[in-house]
Design an enzyme around this catalytic site. Structure first.
Site, short mmCIF file in Angstrom:
data_model
loop_
_atom_site.label_atom_id
_atom_site.label_comp_id
_atom_site.label_asym_id
_atom_site.label_seq_id
_atom_site.Cartn_x
_atom_site.Cartn_y
_atom_site.Cartn_z
N ASP A 256 -3.18 -8.31 -7.36
CA ASP A 256 -2.85 -8.72 -5.99
C ASP A 256 -3.65 -9.96 -5.59
OD1 ASP A 256 -2.04 -8.62 -3.31
OD2 ASP A 256 -3.63 -7.21 -2.77
N HIS B 149 0.81 -1.22 0.00
CA HIS B 149 0.00 0.00 0.00
C HIS B 149 0.85 1.27 0.00
CE1 HIS B 149 -3.47 -2.66 1.63
NE2 HIS B 149 -3.44 -2.65 0.32
N ASP C 139 -14.07 -12.60 -12.34
CA ASP C 139 -12.66 -13.00 -12.32
C ASP C 139 -11.81 -11.86 -12.89
OD1 ASP C 139 -10.16 -14.07 -12.80
OD2 ASP C 139 -10.91 -15.95 -13.63
N GLY C 140 -10.97 -11.27 -12.04
CA GLY C 140 -10.15 -10.14 -12.48
C GLY C 140 -9.13 -10.54 -13.54
#
Ligand SMILES: C[S@@+](CC[C@H](N)C(=O)[O-])C[C@H]1O[C@@H](n2cnc3c(N)ncnc32)[C@H](O)[C@@H]1O
Length: 296
Positions: A169, A19, A148-149
């Site tokens: 990620d 991050h 689904d990315g």
């Protein structure tokens, strides 16, 4: 398939690395007025309760974000100051109760003209994400997709204004995720060569994990693009034998971020921040960092 819950790990050392890097990139990219398109291929729930059962069971945030917040902010690198101030903004008062995931942090940085697409396949987390994103929008544009990315992020590539950031990620719960990441980045670079791609991966004793950064660097080199690779180790990954003879698993010891087309400012930002992450979150003599990049 869905045994991974990020709530157990929210705010751990890997989130701190991921991050801090993500915010430094996003803040650089919003300096130009042109709209920015951001895709989070594995978004999670968006916000996590650190006083809830999941986080209390693992205690990972105590070894991660809690240690970072114990430092005097004035002594920290600018990238850490910005990240920690954002985490703090979700925690009015003295107690650390909430950890913002990548969607919540990105919404802090993005402007009304930017677009955030959040893929989350697990129904329970996707529903939580929808609720959390609505709360955090404040005039910003975000879309939650329970899809689904890996398979579907491509429908948004290239973005209309040719300015984009992708965070990839996954949980790497299945070892096929490593190959899926490499295939996804290869395909995405063909569709949108100038996009900035940020990939998080765990550093564990698995050949696929060891190979992934090498594969990503060679994909970047093949496309003629710069890359940056940062790793953070907080402890040994070896099994520990306790006094009673039982064997303790150490938990995740290290992780890395591979960035393709990084902002030119990112190397210096992480060069200042990584030693401070090691100093604050390092647990034994194995703690350390690496940082390498092309195009400097
Ligand atoms: C490591 S967590 C994401 C954390 C989040 N990016 C953050 O930094 O706050 C990975 C998430 O991906 C979800 N997931 C797993 N497979 C997926 C897929 N194929 N597409 C989209 N989401 C997926 C999991 O349910 C989990 O919530």
């Amino acid at each position: 398939m869905f045994s991974y819950r990020h709530a157990f790990h929210a705010g751990n050392h890997a989130d701190v690395l991921k991050h801090t890097t993500l915010i430094a990139i996003a803040q650089y990219l919003v300096q130009k007025d042109t709209p920015l398109s951001v895709i989070d291929t594995h978004a999670g729930a968006g916000l996590y309760r650190l006083d809830g059962d999941f986080a209390q069971t693992s205690g990972e945030a105590m070894e991660g974000i809690a240690r970072m917040l114990s430092a005097d902010p004035a002594t920290l690198a600018p990238a850490l100051q910005t990240y920690l101030a954002m985490v703090q903004s979700f925690n009015p008062g003295a107690h650390l109760r909430t950890y913002p995931g990548s969607p919540a942090l990105l919404l802090q940085v993005l402007r009304p003209q930017d677009k955030l697409r959040l893929f989350e396949l697990m129904p329970q987390d996707a529903r939580a994400l929808l609720g959390n994103a609505e709360q955090l929008l404040e005039g910003r544009q975000a879309q939650v997709l329970m899809e689904d990315g890996f398979a579907n992020a491509k429908k948004f590539l290239p973005p209309p204004d040719r300015r984009g950031l992708l965070l990839c990620d996954p949980s790497y719960e299945m070892k096929t995720d490593y190959a899926k990441v490499a295939t996804f980045i290869d395909d995405s670079l063909r569709r949108f060569a100038t996009g900035c791609y940020a990939v998080w991966y765990p550093i564990i004793g698995r050949q696929e994990a060891h190979d992934l950064p090498k594969r990503l660097k060679s994909l970047a080199a093949k496309a003629g693009k710069n890359w940056l690779h940062a790793t953070l180790t907080v402890k040994s990954g070896k099994l520990q034998t306790l006094a009673d003879g039982s064997v303790k698993r150490p938990g995740l010891p290290a992780s890395g971020m591979c960035i393709i087309n990084p902002p030119f400012t990112l190397h210096a930002a992480l060069e200042a921040a990584l030693p401070q992450m090691v100093a604050l979150m390092g647990q034994d003599k194995n703690a350390g960092f690496t940082l390498e990049s092309t195009g400097r």
